[in-house]
Structure formats: C-alpha cells, structure tokens
Design a protein around this motif. Structure first.
Motif, PDB file in Angstrom:
ATOM      1  N   MET A   1       0.851  -1.167   0.000  1.00 27.24           N
ATOM      2  CA  MET A   1       0.000   0.000   0.000  1.00 27.24           C
ATOM      3  C   MET A   1       0.903   1.238   0.000  1.00 27.24           C
ATOM      4  O   MET A   1       1.848   1.327   0.769  1.00 27.24           O
ATOM      5  N   SER A   2       0.591   2.176  -0.866  1.00 25.49           N
ATOM      6  CA  SER A   2       1.409   3.387  -0.946  1.00 25.49           C
ATOM      7  C   SER A   2       1.142   4.294   0.255  1.00 25.49           C
ATOM      8  O   SER A   2       0.149   4.136   0.960  1.00 25.49           O
ATOM      9  N   LYS A   3       2.054   5.245   0.457  1.00 29.70           N
ATOM     10  CA  LYS A   3       1.896   6.173   1.588  1.00 29.70           C
ATOM     11  C   LYS A   3       0.616   6.991   1.456  1.00 29.70           C
ATOM     12  O   LYS A   3      -0.081   7.219   2.438  1.00 29.70           O
ATOM     13  N   ALA A   4       0.312   7.433   0.228  1.00 25.98           N
ATOM     14  CA  ALA A   4      -0.889   8.253   0.020  1.00 25.98           C
ATOM     15  C   ALA A   4      -2.156   7.450   0.309  1.00 25.98           C
ATOM     16  O   ALA A   4      -3.099   7.956   0.927  1.00 25.98           O
ATOM     17  N   THR A   5      -2.181   6.204  -0.112  1.00 19.85           N
ATOM     18  CA  THR A   5      -3.349   5.356   0.125  1.00 19.85           C
ATOM     19  C   THR A   5      -3.506   5.076   1.621  1.00 19.85           C
ATOM     20  O   THR A   5      -4.612   5.126   2.157  1.00 19.85           O
ATOM     21  N   LYS A   6      -2.383   4.791   2.281  1.00 25.49           N
ATOM     22  CA  LYS A   6      -2.433   4.535   3.718  1.00 25.49           C
ATOM     23  C   LYS A   6      -2.946   5.766   4.459  1.00 25.49           C
ATOM     24  O   LYS A   6      -3.806   5.668   5.342  1.00 25.49           O
ATOM     25  N   ARG A   7      -2.418   6.939   4.094  1.00 19.36           N
ATOM     26  CA  ARG A   7      -2.842   8.185   4.743  1.00 19.36           C
ATOM     27  C   ARG A   7      -4.340   8.407   4.547  1.00 19.36           C
ATOM     28  O   ARG A   7      -5.049   8.798   5.463  1.00 19.36           O
ATOM     29  N   LYS A   8      -4.816   8.131   3.327  1.00 18.77           N
ATOM     30  CA  LYS A   8      -6.239   8.322   3.035  1.00 18.77           C
ATOM     31  C   LYS A   8      -7.106   7.411   3.905  1.00 18.77           C
ATOM     32  O   LYS A   8      -8.101   7.850   4.476  1.00 18.77           O
ATOM     33  N   HIS A   9      -6.727   6.152   4.026  1.00 22.96           N
ATOM     34  CA  HIS A   9      -7.510   5.198   4.812  1.00 22.96           C
ATOM     35  C   HIS A   9      -7.461   5.510   6.304  1.00 22.96           C
ATOM     36  O   HIS A   9      -8.488   5.440   6.990  1.00 22.96           O
ATOM     37  N   VAL A  10      -6.281   5.857   6.808  1.00 23.22           N
ATOM     38  CA  VAL A  10      -6.150   6.175   8.227  1.00 23.22           C
ATOM     39  C   VAL A  10      -6.938   7.434   8.553  1.00 23.22           C
ATOM     40  O   VAL A  10      -7.661   7.494   9.553  1.00 23.22           O
ATOM     41  N   THR A  11      -6.845   8.453   7.704  1.00 20.45           N
ATOM     42  CA  THR A  11      -7.579   9.700   7.936  1.00 20.45           C
ATOM     43  C   THR A  11      -9.079   9.453   7.901  1.00 20.45           C
ATOM     44  O   THR A  11      -9.819   9.970   8.744  1.00 20.45           O
ATOM     45  N   LYS A  12      -9.541   8.671   6.955  1.00 26.66           N
ATOM     46  CA  LYS A  12     -10.968   8.343   6.863  1.00 26.66           C
ATOM     47  C   LYS A  12     -11.426   7.599   8.109  1.00 26.66           C
ATOM     48  O   LYS A  12     -12.491   7.893   8.659  1.00 26.66           O
ATOM     49  N   GLU A  13     -10.618   6.670   8.576  1.00 27.48           N
ATOM     50  CA  GLU A  13     -10.959   5.911   9.780  1.00 27.48           C
ATOM     51  C   GLU A  13     -11.050   6.833  10.997  1.00 27.48           C
ATOM     52  O   GLU A  13     -11.990   6.740  11.796  1.00 27.48           O
ATOM     53  N   VAL A  14     -10.089   7.740  11.141  1.00 25.96           N
ATOM     54  CA  VAL A  14     -10.070   8.641  12.294  1.00 25.96           C
ATOM     55  C   VAL A  14     -11.276   9.575  12.283  1.00 25.96           C
ATOM     56  O   VAL A  14     -11.897   9.824  13.310  1.00 25.96           O
ATOM     57  N   LEU A  15     -11.626  10.108  11.127  1.00 27.46           N
ATOM     58  CA  LEU A  15     -12.708  11.082  11.037  1.00 27.46           C
ATOM     59  C   LEU A  15     -14.099  10.459  11.040  1.00 27.46           C
ATOM     60  O   LEU A  15     -15.040  11.043  11.569  1.00 27.46           O
ATOM     61  N   ASP A  16     -14.250   9.276  10.450  1.00 24.57           N
ATOM     62  CA  ASP A  16     -15.579   8.713  10.241  1.00 24.57           C
ATOM     63  C   ASP A  16     -16.016   7.673  11.269  1.00 24.57           C
ATOM     64  O   ASP A  16     -17.195   7.383  11.369  1.00 24.57           O
ATOM     65  N   ASP A  17     -15.080   7.078  12.005  1.00 33.49           N
ATOM     66  CA  ASP A  17     -15.457   6.057  12.980  1.00 33.49           C
ATOM     67  C   ASP A  17     -15.905   6.699  14.283  1.00 33.49           C
ATOM     68  O   ASP A  17     -15.189   7.509  14.863  1.00 33.49           O
ATOM     69  N   TYR A  18     -17.082   6.326  14.735  1.00 31.00           N
ATOM     70  CA  TYR A  18     -17.619   6.797  16.009  1.00 31.00           C
ATOM     71  C   TYR A  18     -17.507   5.644  16.992  1.00 31.00           C
ATOM     72  O   TYR A  18     -18.238   4.673  16.895  1.00 31.00           O
ATOM     73  N   VAL A  19     -16.559   5.759  17.923  1.00 32.73           N
ATOM     74  CA  VAL A  19     -16.299   4.678  18.864  1.00 32.73           C
ATOM     75  C   VAL A  19     -16.737   5.088  20.257  1.00 32.73           C
ATOM     76  O   VAL A  19     -16.729   6.261  20.618  1.00 32.73           O
ATOM     77  N   LEU A  20     -17.140   4.091  21.018  1.00 28.09           N
ATOM     78  CA  LEU A  20     -17.452   4.284  22.432  1.00 28.09           C
ATOM     79  C   LEU A  20     -16.378   3.567  23.248  1.00 28.09           C
ATOM     80  O   LEU A  20     -15.892   2.508  22.837  1.00 28.09           O
TER      81      LEU A  20
END
Length: 163
Positions: A1-20
């Motif tokens: 996985m490229s750095k840009a793809t990894k950054r995109k997935h990690v950023t999406k996970e951080v912003l979109d996941d609502y965890v308790l």
C-alpha cells in the motif's frame, strides 16, 4: 500500500469512525507532545502520565494540546502506561456525550463555543463556525478601530505647518 493510500484510509478511519470506550479504555486529554511519538495526558481523575501513538497514526494524523483521545493501557510500561486507540474530534465527542459515556470532569467544547458565539454575532451566520480552528497558542485579541489615531496624525501635521 502506498503512503498516500495509507494516509487516506487512516484519515478516513479517524474522522468517520464513532467509537465508544470499552471497559479497559478511557478518555483522556492531551497535555502536550514529549517527542518520539509520546504524549503527556491527564485522566479525568487528574493522573498524568505518558502514552504512545501507534505506528498507523504517525505522520498521518496530528494531535495537539487540548485534544481528547481514547487510550488503552499497556502492561509492559512503567513510564509509558497506555497507547492511543482513537483521536476524538467534535462530532465524535458529541456522539459520546449523547451516549452518556463522556467523563463529567472534561468540558470539551467550551473554548470553541465562545468563538462560535463571537463569529455568529459578527456575520449572523451559523455555517459551522464551531469547526473553525482556533490557535490556542496565541492570545485572543479583539481590536477596536478608533478615529483618534487619524486625528493625532492630522494634529501633528498641522503643528508642523504652524512652525
């Protein structure tokens, strides 16, 4: 996985996941970065210690003083006692509060609510001003414009002409 793809997935996970928070996880406040991906935190009980940022967040997600994170304790640490599981942003904090899992000791959005009130008075629009970035490292100043400086300049110019 490229750095840009990894950054995109990690950023999406951080912003979109609502965890308790689960049983062994706690919500804490970041007091400051200490280098080497270590951050000093304060718990709702007032205890202060170091936590580490996992490899997946490094160079992909930035946290600053005053942010809230979800941590999970690690067994092998004496100085570093936990690891960051999730970084909490305004919408995620509101979700946790609505579920009744937010610690009473933390008042998370007090500073941004004040700024939102100031900006809504100025332009009378409520277009998500609570999401604006506020630099907490700089003092908040309100500048008032007065005509006295213009009068002083014109008065000093008039005195030169008289001499």
């Amino acid at each position: 996985m490229s750095k840009a793809t990894k950054r995109k997935h990690v950023t999406k996970e951080v912003l979109d996941d609502y965890v308790l928070p689960e049983d062994n996880q706690t919500i804490v406040k970041i007091l400051g970065g200490k280098g080497n991906n270590l951050h000093e935190i304060e718990t709702s009980e007032g205890e202060k210690y170091l936590v580490s940022m996992p490899t997946k967040f490094r160079k992909n997600v930035w946290i600053k003083r005053g942010d809230f994170v979800l941590i999970q304790p690690i067994e092998e640490g004496e100085k570093v006692k936990a690891e960051i599981v999730a970084i909490l942003y305004a919408e995620q904090i509101k979700y946790i509060q609505s579920q009744g899992k937010w610690p009473k000791e933390f008042v998370p959005l007090a500073s941004t609510e004040v700024c939102a009130d100031i900006s809504s008075d100025d332009d009378d629009s409520s277009s998500g001003s609570d999401d604006l970035f506020v630099n907490t490292n700089r003092p908040q100043c309100v500048y008032e414009s007065t005509d006295s400086s213009e009068n002083e300049l014109s008065d000093s110019g008039a005195n030169k002409d008289d001499d």
